[in-house]
Design an enzyme around this catalytic site. Sequence first.
Site, PDB file in Angstrom:
ATOM      1  N   SER A 132      37.017  43.501  41.883  1.00 35.30           N
ATOM      2  CA  SER A 132      37.905  44.072  40.860  1.00 35.30           C
ATOM      3  C   SER A 132      37.175  44.150  39.530  1.00 35.30           C
ATOM      4  O   SER A 132      36.762  43.127  38.967  1.00 35.30           O
ATOM      5  CB  SER A 132      39.158  43.206  40.711  1.00 35.30           C
ATOM      6  OG  SER A 132      39.800  43.542  39.491  1.00 35.30           O
ATOM      7  N   HIS A 163      37.526  47.580  43.568  1.00 33.69           N
ATOM      8  CA  HIS A 163      38.969  47.464  43.360  1.00 33.69           C
ATOM      9  C   HIS A 163      39.298  47.870  41.919  1.00 33.69           C
ATOM     10  O   HIS A 163      38.769  47.301  40.961  1.00 33.69           O
ATOM     11  CB  HIS A 163      39.371  46.016  43.618  1.00 33.69           C
ATOM     12  CG  HIS A 163      40.831  45.735  43.583  1.00 33.69           C
ATOM     13  ND1 HIS A 163      41.651  45.884  44.686  1.00 33.69           N
ATOM     14  CD2 HIS A 163      41.643  45.285  42.590  1.00 33.69           C
ATOM     15  CE1 HIS A 163      42.891  45.532  44.375  1.00 33.69           C
ATOM     16  NE2 HIS A 163      42.918  45.170  43.105  1.00 33.69           N
ATOM     17  N   ASP A 168      42.267  48.250  39.215  1.00 35.67           N
ATOM     18  CA  ASP A 168      43.631  47.824  38.901  1.00 35.67           C
ATOM     19  C   ASP A 168      44.246  48.767  37.885  1.00 35.67           C
ATOM     20  O   ASP A 168      43.850  48.787  36.721  1.00 35.67           O
ATOM     21  CB  ASP A 168      43.598  46.391  38.351  1.00 35.67           C
ATOM     22  CG  ASP A 168      43.310  45.387  39.451  1.00 35.67           C
ATOM     23  OD1 ASP A 168      44.071  45.362  40.438  1.00 35.67           O
ATOM     24  OD2 ASP A 168      42.326  44.638  39.337  1.00 35.67           O
ATOM     25  N   MET A 199      47.386  49.753  35.731  1.00 35.21           N
ATOM     26  CA  MET A 199      48.601  49.119  35.183  1.00 35.21           C
ATOM     27  C   MET A 199      49.203  50.000  34.101  1.00 35.21           C
ATOM     28  O   MET A 199      48.469  50.604  33.309  1.00 35.21           O
ATOM     29  CB  MET A 199      48.244  47.756  34.590  1.00 35.21           C
ATOM     30  CG  MET A 199      47.534  46.842  35.573  1.00 35.21           C
ATOM     31  SD  MET A 199      47.300  45.201  34.882  1.00 35.21           S
ATOM     32  CE  MET A 199      46.267  44.456  36.147  1.00 35.21           C
ATOM     33  N   HIS A 238      44.511  50.128  43.240  1.00 39.28           N
ATOM     34  CA  HIS A 238      45.710  49.286  43.302  1.00 39.28           C
ATOM     35  C   HIS A 238      46.661  49.732  42.194  1.00 39.28           C
ATOM     36  O   HIS A 238      46.455  49.425  41.020  1.00 39.28           O
ATOM     37  CB  HIS A 238      45.271  47.820  43.122  1.00 39.28           C
ATOM     38  CG  HIS A 238      46.383  46.836  43.127  1.00 39.28           C
ATOM     39  ND1 HIS A 238      46.199  45.511  42.758  1.00 39.28           N
ATOM     40  CD2 HIS A 238      47.699  46.945  43.464  1.00 39.28           C
ATOM     41  CE1 HIS A 238      47.349  44.863  42.871  1.00 39.28           C
ATOM     42  NE2 HIS A 238      48.277  45.711  43.282  1.00 39.28           N
ATOM     43  N   MET A 297      49.673  49.473  40.083  1.00 35.83           N
ATOM     44  CA  MET A 297      50.750  48.586  39.607  1.00 35.83           C
ATOM     45  C   MET A 297      51.520  49.360  38.547  1.00 35.83           C
ATOM     46  O   MET A 297      51.497  49.033  37.359  1.00 35.83           O
ATOM     47  CB  MET A 297      50.137  47.293  39.044  1.00 35.83           C
ATOM     48  CG  MET A 297      49.596  46.385  40.137  1.00 35.83           C
ATOM     49  SD  MET A 297      48.426  45.158  39.504  1.00 35.83           S
ATOM     50  CE  MET A 297      46.962  46.175  39.464  1.00 35.83           C
ATOM     51  N   MET A 356      49.928  39.904  47.136  1.00 32.29           N
ATOM     52  CA  MET A 356      49.555  39.415  45.809  1.00 32.29           C
ATOM     53  C   MET A 356      49.660  37.894  45.793  1.00 32.29           C
ATOM     54  O   MET A 356      50.696  37.321  46.138  1.00 32.29           O
ATOM     55  CB  MET A 356      50.479  39.992  44.729  1.00 32.29           C
ATOM     56  CG  MET A 356      50.283  41.464  44.425  1.00 32.29           C
ATOM     57  SD  MET A 356      48.584  41.924  44.008  1.00 32.29           S
ATOM     58  CE  MET A 356      48.279  40.933  42.528  1.00 32.29           C
ATOM     59  N   ASP A 415      44.917  39.311  46.889  1.00 27.28           N
ATOM     60  CA  ASP A 415      44.475  39.649  45.531  1.00 27.28           C
ATOM     61  C   ASP A 415      45.060  38.674  44.526  1.00 27.28           C
ATOM     62  O   ASP A 415      46.280  38.611  44.354  1.00 27.28           O
ATOM     63  CB  ASP A 415      44.931  41.087  45.221  1.00 27.28           C
ATOM     64  CG  ASP A 415      44.477  41.595  43.859  1.00 27.28           C
ATOM     65  OD1 ASP A 415      43.677  40.920  43.190  1.00 27.28           O
ATOM     66  OD2 ASP A 415      44.947  42.690  43.481  1.00 27.28           O
TER      67      ASP A 415
END
Length: 231
Positions: A10, A35, A37, A39, A68, A70, A141, A176
């Site tokens: 990540s 990875h 992230d 958000m 990923h 979110m 998670m 994760d």
Amino acid sequence: MRNKIKISASILAANPMRFEEDIKRIEAAGIDLIHIDVMDGHFVPNITIGPFIVAGIKQITDVPLDIHLMIEHPERYVEAFAGAAEGNGIITFHIETVENPKEIISLIRSTGMKVGISLNPDTPVEMVENFLDQVDMALVMSVNPGFAGQKFIPIALSKIARLRDKGPDKMDIQVDGGITPDNISQVVKQGANVIVAASAIFKTSDPGSAIKSLKQIAEQTMEKEAVNLVN
Ligand code: DX5
Ligand code: ZN
């Protein structure tokens, strides 16, 4: 039969002004996935990376991107992220953010990306059970999403085991949050095979050797469990 171990780095704990340097370094160490992230400041209390940066990352690497999401309304952004990743990798959405999981699964599939379904520490496995045969990966998670550097929440262990039991053998199980060389064996023993780490890679003096040792511990654990590997 279980899929082989993959380490997904990540970049949330990498240096954003030096993504290229950091990515080259983890590539040289044989990283399996990068990875990313994403958000939105709504589903989680932080804002990070959009398609613009993902497209930039794609220009400097051929490692598959592990995106990923979110974010609320993930269906609105699937095509933009798939385009930025040039169809090479996986898009994971959170079950808490969608009303119709089947729709977003087919949408992601239609872009050529693989499909992942994720659940927060407080979300029961039952919420995703009906969709396991339609996805490539389930993401458990092990922290509340939002930030790198949090402590592993042990509730993830029994959820991984249940997913391993309920899901098809060919499904990857990703974990994760808060993974370290000290707890990676525990998650692999329960059935996880795709391991995300941010701090345990980028907050060390040598990210390349951190990746290699995480992978070695995970592979040795899987061998000890005498699991037959597919691909
Ligand atoms: C948390 C993110 C994770 C995070 C993991 O919301 O989804 O991917 O980067 O960071 P570490 O490995 O430091 O817990
Ligand atoms: Zn993540």
